[in-house]
Design an enzyme around this catalytic site. Structure first.
Site, PDB file in Angstrom:
ATOM      1  N   ASP A 278     -11.312  29.219 -17.588  1.00 18.65           N
ATOM      2  CA  ASP A 278     -11.940  29.509 -16.300  1.00 18.65           C
ATOM      3  C   ASP A 278     -13.267  30.250 -16.469  1.00 18.65           C
ATOM      4  OD1 ASP A 278      -9.845  28.283 -15.207  1.00 18.65           O
ATOM      5  OD2 ASP A 278      -8.809  30.074 -14.530  1.00 18.65           O
TER       6      ASP A 278
ATOM      7  N   CYS B  76      -8.807  29.801 -11.258  1.00 22.38           N
ATOM      8  CA  CYS B  76      -7.545  29.647 -10.545  1.00 22.38           C
ATOM      9  C   CYS B  76      -7.586  30.382  -9.206  1.00 22.38           C
ATOM     10  CB  CYS B  76      -6.407  30.204 -11.396  1.00 22.38           C
ATOM     11  SG  CYS B  76      -6.470  31.990 -11.532  1.00 22.38           S
TER      12      CYS B  76
ATOM     13  N   CYS C 298      -7.813  30.262 -20.665  1.00 29.22           N
ATOM     14  CA  CYS C 298      -7.462  29.384 -19.550  1.00 29.22           C
ATOM     15  C   CYS C 298      -8.616  28.453 -19.208  1.00 29.22           C
ATOM     16  CB  CYS C 298      -7.063  30.189 -18.325  1.00 29.22           C
ATOM     17  SG  CYS C 298      -8.352  31.267 -17.693  1.00 29.22           S
TER      18      CYS C 298
ATOM     19  N   CYS D  86      -6.641  37.446 -14.527  1.00 24.98           N
ATOM     20  CA  CYS D  86      -7.610  36.717 -13.703  1.00 24.98           C
ATOM     21  C   CYS D  86      -8.537  37.683 -12.975  1.00 24.98           C
ATOM     22  CB  CYS D  86      -6.895  35.838 -12.700  1.00 24.98           C
ATOM     23  SG  CYS D  86      -5.594  34.824 -13.439  1.00 24.98           S
TER      24      CYS D  86
END
Ligand code: FES
Length: 147
Positions: A36, A59, A34, A103
């Protein structure tokens, strides 16, 4: 996708955002999938985590989980902090939607990387702590390699 009130709260008002100056340990990890990135810094004295801060290019779920994770580890011993897993953080947040579970790994891994950094700087070994990964996504592909 439904977020709990606690997730929304920690996303809207994240705790412990920033960086600790002259931190005892700093850890940065990313998730290549992603894109991140998470950075955690810790202030440790007498074996207790006095302060924890984070910065993320991540996120909303990454923000909420790091906010909660840093809250949970403050005041804890290093061994207790190792029990602050992504699962524990998710429970404290009343859950995350399944697609956002990964996440929460970013927060856990950045925390571990910061502890690893602290251990290396002080030439100590933290029992049960594994070497950090740079890319959290690798965890899923390799599985947990245990000897
Ligand atoms: Fe990358 Fe959440 S989508 S950490």
């Amino acid at each position: 996708m439904e977020y709990s009130e606690k997730v929304m709260d920690h996303f809207m008002n994240p705790r412990n955002v920033g960086e600790i100056e002259n931190a005892s340990g700093v850890g940065t990890v990313g998730n290549a999938k992603c894109g991140d990135i998470m950075k955690v810094s810790l202030q440790i004295a007498d074996g207790i985590i006095q302060d924890a801060k984070f910065r993320t290019f991540g996120c909303g779920a990454a923000v909420a989980t790091s906010s909660m994770a840093t809250e949970l580890v403050k005041g804890k011993t290093i061994q207790e902090a190792l029990e602050v897993t992504n699962k524990a953080v998710m429970e404290a947040l009343d859950g995350l939607p399944p697609v956002k579970v990964h996440c929460s790994c970013l927060a856990e891994e950045a925390l571990h990387a910061a502890l690893w950094d602290y251990a290396e700087k002080n030439n100590i070994k933290i029992e049960g702590l594994k070497p950090p990964v740079n890319d959290v996504d690798e965890l899923h592909h390799h599985g947990h390699e245990e000897g």
